[in-house]
Structures are given as C-alpha cells and as structure tokens.
Design a protein around this motif. Structure first.
Motif, PDB file in Angstrom:
ATOM      1  N   ALA A  19       3.541  -1.591  46.308  1.00 26.36           N
ATOM      2  CA  ALA A  19       2.612  -1.830  47.122  1.00 26.36           C
ATOM      3  C   ALA A  19       2.041  -0.441  47.975  1.00 26.36           C
ATOM      4  O   ALA A  19       1.056  -0.210  48.078  1.00 26.36           O
ATOM      5  CB  ALA A  19       3.250  -2.795  48.326  1.00 26.36           C
ATOM      6  N   GLU A  67       6.435  -8.282  43.901  1.00 20.38           N
ATOM      7  CA  GLU A  67       5.317  -7.511  44.016  1.00 20.38           C
ATOM      8  C   GLU A  67       4.228  -7.551  43.035  1.00 20.38           C
ATOM      9  O   GLU A  67       3.402  -6.796  42.696  1.00 20.38           O
ATOM     10  CB  GLU A  67       5.492  -6.000  44.039  1.00 20.38           C
ATOM     11  N   TYR A  96       0.613  -6.594  43.750  1.00 13.85           N
ATOM     12  CA  TYR A  96       0.429  -5.066  44.152  1.00 13.85           C
ATOM     13  C   TYR A  96       0.489  -4.423  42.857  1.00 13.85           C
ATOM     14  O   TYR A  96       0.023  -3.431  42.461  1.00 13.85           O
ATOM     15  CB  TYR A  96       1.627  -4.419  45.028  1.00 13.85           C
TER      16      TYR A  96
END
Length: 399
Positions: free
Chosen positions: A112, A179, A182
C-alpha cells in the motif's frame, strides 16, 4: 523476510564441489538494523537446512550480537562477513548501525505504501485511488520535510529505478490476504512482478534467563488481559509522549509489558525517565524494560490481548501472523499509512494525535480498555484470527 527487492539485499551464485555436486551460495546484505538482521538470520537458517551456503554481511557492531545466535549446527553453513565502514569523528564504529539513528533511505514498505509513493512519482497531482490510505495534515508536513532532506542525498536515478523497469521482480513482506488490491495496483504502476512472501520467518526460541522470567510473569496473567507496548528499535518517544503513554497505561488499569528505549548516549534510569512514582504505583500489574524484549514470544502468548505499536511494517506483519490486534500509535514515514491500512482491515484502532501531533493520556487509556476489556477487542481479535488463518493457508498453498 524483510527485503523489498532482490537486487538490494540478496545475491545468489553457485559452486561445484570436489564430488561434482552444486552448492548454492547466497549473500545476504540486510539494512543495518537489528529488526532487519534478525529475520534475515532466521531465513538463513531455513535455507542452510536446505543445503545453501550463506554469507551474511553487516557491520561488526551488528554482527557482535548476531554471532551468539548461530548454533554449532550452522557454524559451517552461515558465515558472517564484516563490513568495515570508514571511521569518521562523528561516525565511530559503535555508530555503524541504524539502531541508534533516525531511519532514512532504504526502507521496508507495505504494498500500500509503496504504491502510494510510486503513484506520487509517476502520476504527480493524481490522487491515490484508495481513500482509506491518506496522511493527516501534520503527517504531510513531516513527510515533506523528510523528503526534502533526503532529496539532497539522492542519486539522480534513484526514483527511476523503482518506477521505470530497473527492478523487474520485487519481493514484499506481505500477503494477498492483506493487500491484494495494492499488490495489483503496484504491479500495474511499476511494471514489476510483485511477489508477496508473507511475514518474516519466526524463531521463538530464547535461552535468556531474563526472558524466561518475563514469560513466567506473563503466564500468571489471564487470557488476552495484557497489552504489549513497543515502538521498534529505531524510534524513540519524546519525554512528553513518554509521560502520556505512562499515564495512559496507569489509568487503563490493564496489565502491560512496555519496552522503553533511549537514543545512544542519552540513556536514562527508568525511574528518572518515567513520571515520579510510576513504577511503584503500577506494581506487579506491569513490566517496564529498557532492553530488547522477546517480541515474538510475547505476541504468541495467550495472555497478550493487544499490541501498542508504531506500526513499522515488520511489527504489523508479526502481529497479524500471531493474531494480536494492534493499537496503532504511528510516528512518521510509512507508519501512519500502515496504521490506516490495518484499521481498514478491521484489525486495529488508532490513537489519533491532535492537530499539533500530540497524544493524550485519556485517549490512550480509553483505547487500551476498549481493546483489552470491552467487546471492541473481541471483534478485533476475531477478525485478526481470521486474517491470520487465511494468511497461513495462502502461504501453505503457495509452497
């Protein structure tokens, strides 16, 4: 495993032995901080078990503590290579480690945060597409000052290496469970293959008598009744913040283990550094340490119900790995965005600083009670356990 990319920290080769078999040799060059060297050493042991010959390179001051962690089993398989930096009047050998300095330069980021900065470089003026990842005004000011300072020492092509194809594969200490969006966005932005490698390899073994005494104390506490407080090996609380944290812990009436650290050359007696009478008032309810603590064993203990953390990415991943919810108290660099990420995941709550960047004992105390005593904590622990379980399944499937 802490490296962000293969070319910065790992170099691999091979040699043919006299019997004709091939031994893979691996050079490891981690960032000069204990929090990075330790997981590299754990990875080195796992690779040595599989026939690799490992060369671990760092400065003598860092290797001094590392050599004691290499058992006889690994003496011929893991070789420590000393990196001798120039001795300067303001940089003597005992300062050849980042553990005593503010962190800058090479960092270990989440997907991220990495994608946030790559977006900043590749698409200036274009807002980051995920609104949950953001910086508050005071954090933007601090980051701007840090970037301005680091730009003076930056090589002209440093940014282009990350965003323009210089690096083709990046290993990131993360997981698609945590994630996925991301990782995909970063891959699209940078044209790199992003390989999530999960949390650092864990080594829970310790023979330190002080550690055993601490763990015995923790074992006397009820399940999920204790909060662990640590802000990493490279970040130090101001005197004002330290007092607010101390009073917050005292007001919460919750069991705690607090690791207090001081910059090199500014060490203090704990009684002088903490509010007057604090240690006497908390008694056996808390333990305050001025040295490294067995963080992994503490997080893995059933009595630990929460982790007050600066949200350095290694600490975040370790907490997720062990299923312990986080009380986020970020300071600077990537930490505020890491905090927003785990709040978005539903596994953390943040102690929010005021407009001047200050923390307050009342909010600290209330947040601790909510996580350790109230139903908020039960929800966070349930969500964290689910993510931890899914993370382990993801890594097992990949293997």
């Amino acid at each position: 495993m802490t490296p962000n990319s293969t070319n910065k920290n790992l170099i691999m080769g091979s040699q043919v032995t006299e019997h004709g078999s091939t031994t893979l040799r691996l050079l490891m060059f981690p960032w000069l901080a204990y929090g990075h060297i330790s997981p590299f050493l754990n990875v080195a042991k796992k690779l040595a078990d599989r026939g690799f010959l490992i060369y671990l390179c760092s400065t003598p001051i860092n290797l001094k503590s590392t050599i004691n962690k290499i058992s006889e089993k690994y003496v011929d398989l893991i070789h420590l290579i000393e990196l001798h930096l120039p001795e300067l009047p303001k940089l003597p050998p005992h300062y050849h480690t980042t553990n005593e300095h503010s962190s800058s330069g090479l960092l270990t980021f989440s997907a991220a945060v990495t994608s946030y900065f790559v977006n900043l470089v590749k698409k200036p003026g274009v807002k980051f597409p995920v609104p949950d990842i953001y910086l508050r005004k005071i954090e933007q000011v601090k980051l701007g000052e840090m970037l301005e300072k680091s730009a003076k020492d930056q090589e002209p092509d440093d940014e282009e290496r990350l965003v323009d194809g210089y690096i083709q594969i990046a290993l990131i200490c993360t997981s698609r469970t945590i994630e996925a969006k991301y990782i995909d966005f970063l891959s699209e932005l940078s044209n790199m293959k992003i390989v999530p490698v999960g949390p650092p390899v864990q080594d829970l073994i310790t023979n330190d008598a002080d550690d055993m005494e601490l763990m015995d104390w923790l074992g006397t506490k009820d399940e999920n009744s204790t909060v662990f407080v640590s802000f990493g090996s490279e970040y130090f609380l101001s005197k004002e913040d330290m007092e607010e944290v101390a009073f917050g812990l005292e007001l919460s009436n919750v069991n705690f283990i607090w690791v207090v650290r001081f910059p090199k050359g500014k060490e203090q007696n704990l009684e002088d550094a903490l509010p007057k009478g604090f240690l006497e008032r908390i008694g056996e309810r808390g333990k305050v340490l001025d040295k490294f603590a067995p963080q992994l064993r503490i997080l893995n203990h059933t009595s630990t119900g929460g982790f007050i953390s600066h949200c350095g990415w290694n600490s975040v991943m370790e907490s997720i790995d062990f299923g312990v919810p986080i009380i986020a108290m970020p300071m600077h660099l990537d930490q505020p965005m890491n905090a927003r990420l785990i709040v978005e995941l539903g596994v953390a709550v943040e102690i929010v600083r005021d407009d001047d960047g200050k923390i307050h004992k009342g909010e600290i105390a209330e947040t601790i009670k909510n996580v350790i005593i109230e139903k908020t904590g039960e929800k966070l622990r349930g969500k964290m356990r689910d993510i931890s379980k899914n993370l382990k399944w993801e890594l097992r499937w990949r293997l």
